[in-house]
Every structure is written in C-alpha cells, then in structure tokens.
Scaffold this motif. Structure first.
Motif, mmCIF file in Angstrom:
data_model
loop_
_atom_site.group_PDB
_atom_site.id
_atom_site.type_symbol
_atom_site.label_atom_id
_atom_site.label_comp_id
_atom_site.label_asym_id
_atom_site.label_seq_id
_atom_site.Cartn_x
_atom_site.Cartn_y
_atom_site.Cartn_z
ATOM 1 N N ARG A 75 0.822 -1.219 0.000
ATOM 2 C CA ARG A 75 0.000 0.000 0.000
ATOM 3 C C ARG A 75 0.856 1.270 0.000
ATOM 4 O O ARG A 75 0.348 2.358 0.211
ATOM 5 N N GLY A 76 2.151 1.112 -0.228
ATOM 6 C CA GLY A 76 3.010 2.284 -0.291
ATOM 7 C C GLY A 76 3.622 2.619 1.054
ATOM 8 O O GLY A 76 3.204 2.148 2.117
ATOM 9 N N PHE A 77 4.618 3.499 1.012
ATOM 10 C CA PHE A 77 5.406 3.774 2.223
ATOM 11 C C PHE A 77 4.626 4.500 3.309
ATOM 12 O O PHE A 77 4.990 4.441 4.484
ATOM 13 N N ASN A 106 16.521 4.922 3.164
ATOM 14 C CA ASN A 106 16.851 5.798 2.042
ATOM 15 C C ASN A 106 15.584 6.084 1.241
ATOM 16 O O ASN A 106 14.698 5.238 1.127
ATOM 17 N N CYS A 107 15.480 7.288 0.700
ATOM 18 C CA CYS A 107 14.368 7.700 -0.167
ATOM 19 C C CYS A 107 13.049 7.690 0.625
ATOM 20 O O CYS A 107 12.954 8.302 1.678
ATOM 21 N N ASP A 108 12.011 6.987 0.133
ATOM 22 C CA ASP A 108 10.741 7.063 0.848
ATOM 23 C C ASP A 108 10.776 6.295 2.165
ATOM 24 O O ASP A 108 9.946 6.534 3.050
ATOM 25 N N ALA A 109 11.747 5.387 2.331
ATOM 26 C CA ALA A 109 11.920 4.748 3.641
ATOM 27 C C ALA A 109 12.383 5.772 4.671
ATOM 28 O O ALA A 109 11.986 5.723 5.835
ATOM 29 N N ALA A 110 13.219 6.719 4.230
ATOM 30 C CA ALA A 110 13.636 7.813 5.108
ATOM 31 C C ALA A 110 12.440 8.668 5.492
ATOM 32 O O ALA A 110 12.277 9.065 6.653
ATOM 33 N N SER A 111 11.586 8.960 4.516
ATOM 34 C CA SER A 111 10.388 9.757 4.795
ATOM 35 C C SER A 111 9.471 9.032 5.768
ATOM 36 O O SER A 111 8.906 9.650 6.682
ATOM 37 N N ALA A 112 9.312 7.722 5.585
ATOM 38 C CA ALA A 112 8.473 6.945 6.495
ATOM 39 C C ALA A 112 9.026 7.003 7.917
ATOM 40 O O ALA A 112 8.269 7.176 8.880
ATOM 41 N N LEU A 113 10.343 6.878 8.064
ATOM 42 C CA LEU A 113 10.944 6.939 9.398
ATOM 43 C C LEU A 113 10.762 8.314 10.033
ATOM 44 O O LEU A 113 10.547 8.425 11.238
ATOM 45 N N ALA A 114 10.851 9.363 9.213
ATOM 46 C CA ALA A 114 10.638 10.706 9.752
ATOM 47 C C ALA A 114 9.191 10.893 10.193
ATOM 48 O O ALA A 114 8.920 11.447 11.271
ATOM 49 N N ILE A 115 8.265 10.424 9.387
ATOM 50 C CA ILE A 115 6.840 10.630 9.661
ATOM 51 C C ILE A 115 6.379 9.796 10.855
ATOM 52 O O ILE A 115 5.612 10.272 11.707
ATOM 53 N N ILE A 126 18.354 7.527 10.937
ATOM 54 C CA ILE A 126 19.247 8.046 9.910
ATOM 55 C C ILE A 126 18.468 8.075 8.607
ATOM 56 O O ILE A 126 18.010 7.036 8.114
ATOM 57 N N LEU A 127 18.298 9.266 8.073
ATOM 58 C CA LEU A 127 17.448 9.484 6.905
ATOM 59 C C LEU A 127 18.316 9.882 5.716
ATOM 60 O O LEU A 127 18.935 10.949 5.729
ATOM 61 N N ALA A 128 18.361 9.053 4.689
ATOM 62 C CA ALA A 128 19.177 9.347 3.514
ATOM 63 C C ALA A 128 18.278 9.770 2.357
ATOM 64 O O ALA A 128 17.329 9.071 2.009
ATOM 65 N N ASN A 129 18.561 10.937 1.795
ATOM 66 C CA ASN A 129 17.837 11.460 0.619
ATOM 67 C C ASN A 129 16.325 11.310 0.764
ATOM 68 O O ASN A 129 15.674 10.631 -0.036
ATOM 69 N N PRO A 130 15.727 11.933 1.793
ATOM 70 C CA PRO A 130 14.280 11.759 2.010
ATOM 71 C C PRO A 130 13.453 12.203 0.804
ATOM 72 O O PRO A 130 13.754 13.203 0.149
ATOM 73 N N TRP A 131 12.396 11.475 0.543
ATOM 74 C CA TRP A 131 11.523 11.702 -0.606
ATOM 75 C C TRP A 131 10.435 12.719 -0.241
ATOM 76 O O TRP A 131 9.653 12.510 0.675
ATOM 77 N N VAL A 132 10.376 13.841 -0.977
ATOM 78 C CA VAL A 132 9.341 14.857 -0.728
ATOM 79 C C VAL A 132 8.602 15.236 -2.006
ATOM 80 O O VAL A 132 7.791 16.150 -2.003
#
Length: 273
Positions: A75-77, A106-115, A126-132
């Motif tokens: 269902r997506g990140f 990394n990428c949307d996994a970073a965004s998921a961890l931030a959210i 540790i968030l690498a290249n977060p997806w926005v």
C-alpha cells in the motif's frame, strides 16, 4: 559472522526478515525504500549489512507487506508504520541482548521513518535522501517531473561544464527541450503536502536524527529546497537533527566512494547512539 532468515507476523501477514548477527548491544534496522526488496538495489543493502555486522553490530532487514518474500498488499510507504514496528519487535526478539536500535532508510523509507519515528521504538534515525516529491498522477506511466530547485541545480552544473557550451554551438542540445526546462526552472517551488507531513514528523522526533544527502541527487535537491524554506524553520533549529552532505549524484550511494561514506556514517551513528 552468520546470516539467517527470520519470518515474522504483521497484521495477519507474514513478513520476511534477514539477520546479520553481531554481539554488540546496539543494532541497526534497515528499512527498504521504494518497492525494493530487503537486499537493496544490486544487493547493496545486503552488502552494507554484512560490513556493519563485521564490526559487531547486528543488522536486520525485511520486506514490507506485498514486497519480495512478504505476503499481503503493498500500500506504499505511507502505510508502513506497522511493518516498521513489527520488524523492530522481531529484531529485539531474536537479539535479546540489544539495548538500542538505530533505524536507517533511504528515499521514501527515510520519509516513512521521519513521519512515523515518534511512534516507533527506536533510539536514533538516519534518513538518507528523504523523498518529498509529490506524485500527482498515479495512473500515468510518465515519470514525475523534478521540482524547480532540482532543475535549476542541474542546469547550473551544465553551465559550469565547458562541453555544454560546445554542445549548444554544435546543435547537440535540443533548443525546445532547453526552453521548456528553463521555463520549469524559473517557476516558484511550493512545498508539497508530503514535505509538510515529513516536516511535522521531524518536529515530533525526540531522538537523535541524522539526515544524509548526496547533494547532486535529484531527490536530495528537492529535500534541500524544502529544508531551506521558511516552512521548515522549526525543524532546522532542533538540536537533535543534524545534516551531512556528500558530493555525489548517487541516490543509492552505489559508487565506491559513496558506499564507504555511507558505511562510515552508519558506524559513527551506531557508536554514538
């Protein structure tokens, strides 16, 4: 060092996990980005896990629901909070000596961890290249256009390259595409709903947070544009958030120099967690 397979449950589905064993009390959990399986692009995450585990840190990777060897529907990140929490629970279960968990994505996994970071049991992220970059048309097969900030950065890189002037003079550059790109580059960039969601997650995070950016990567440039905007002012001043940049265009830190930099950043974070 031993690598072993560990299935676990999440919302009545069975997820696939892989452990690289280590004896230390701080462990690393790797959250896969995009729709990649837990081994990562060209097995990059599997090799990274092996290198980290050789230093004594246990490392756990997994496929979220609907990806790779895991059952269920993808269902997506933005629907992965339960997957992350279940993976951390399993990580502790198979490594009872672990006292601290560092989560990396990394990428949307970073965004998921931030959210979701404020709602999951981790001691550092540790968030690498977060997806926005907002996906505006889920039915289209055309790639999402880069934000104006990324287009401007790309054109600036080309302008600094003398061969670009030669290509322009000799007609190797499509003038219509150039004009279209310049038009997009001059547009004002607005923060997306996703970037605001990520910002709010960063503000809520109370654990040490390290943001890693390959500064010539399109995704990283889009994040940097959001990060430097007034909307992110409250996040920028948080003392628990630090940013580190690498002069690279490699989104997945694939070249030798980028791999080593990422590995060192993770080891430093694990040592200080």
């Amino acid at each position: 060092m031993t690598r072993s397979f560990h299935p676990f449950e999440c919302e009545e589905q069975t997820l696939a996990g892989t452990l690289d064993e280590g004896s230390l009390t701080t462990g690393l959990i790797i959250v896969s980005g995009g729709n990649e399986i837990r081994s990562g692009a060209h097995a990059g995450m599997a090799r990274l896990a092996q290198k980290i585990a050789k230093k004594g840190y246990p490392v756990f990777r997994y496929d979220r629901r609907g990806i790779g060897d895991s059952s269920g529907t993808n269902r997506g990140f933005l629907e992965t909070q339960d997957d992350i929490s279940s993976a951390i629970e399993q990580f502790h279960k198979i490594n009872p000596q672990i006292e601290k968990v560092v989560a990396f994505g990394n990428c949307d996994a970073a965004s998921a961890l931030a959210i979701f970071g404020s709602n999951i049991a981790v001691d550092m992220v540790i968030l690498a290249n977060p997806w926005v970059i907002e996906e505006t048309d889920n039915t289209s097969e055309a790639p999402t256009a880069p934000p104006p900030s990324a287009i401007r950065s790309r054109y600036w890189e080309r302008i600094k390259n003398p061969t670009s002037i030669i290509d322009l003079i000799t007609g190797k550059i499509d003038l219509r595409k150039l004009a279209s790109g310049l038009k997009q580059a001059t547009q004002k960039q607005e923060n997306t709903a996703l970037s605001i969601l990520l910002r709010d997650g960063l503000i809520r995070l109370g654990v040490p947070t390290r943001i890693l950016l390959a500064n010539r990567d399109t995704t990283a440039r889009a994040f940097l544009a959001a990060w430097s905007s007034k909307d992110f002012a409250a996040a920028r001043v948080k003392p628990n958030i630090t940013t580190k940049t690498l002069d690279s265009a490699s989104h997945s830190f694939a070249d030798d120099n980028s791999k080593l930099w990422l590995e060192n950043q993770l080891l430093e974070a694990l040592e200080n967690a």
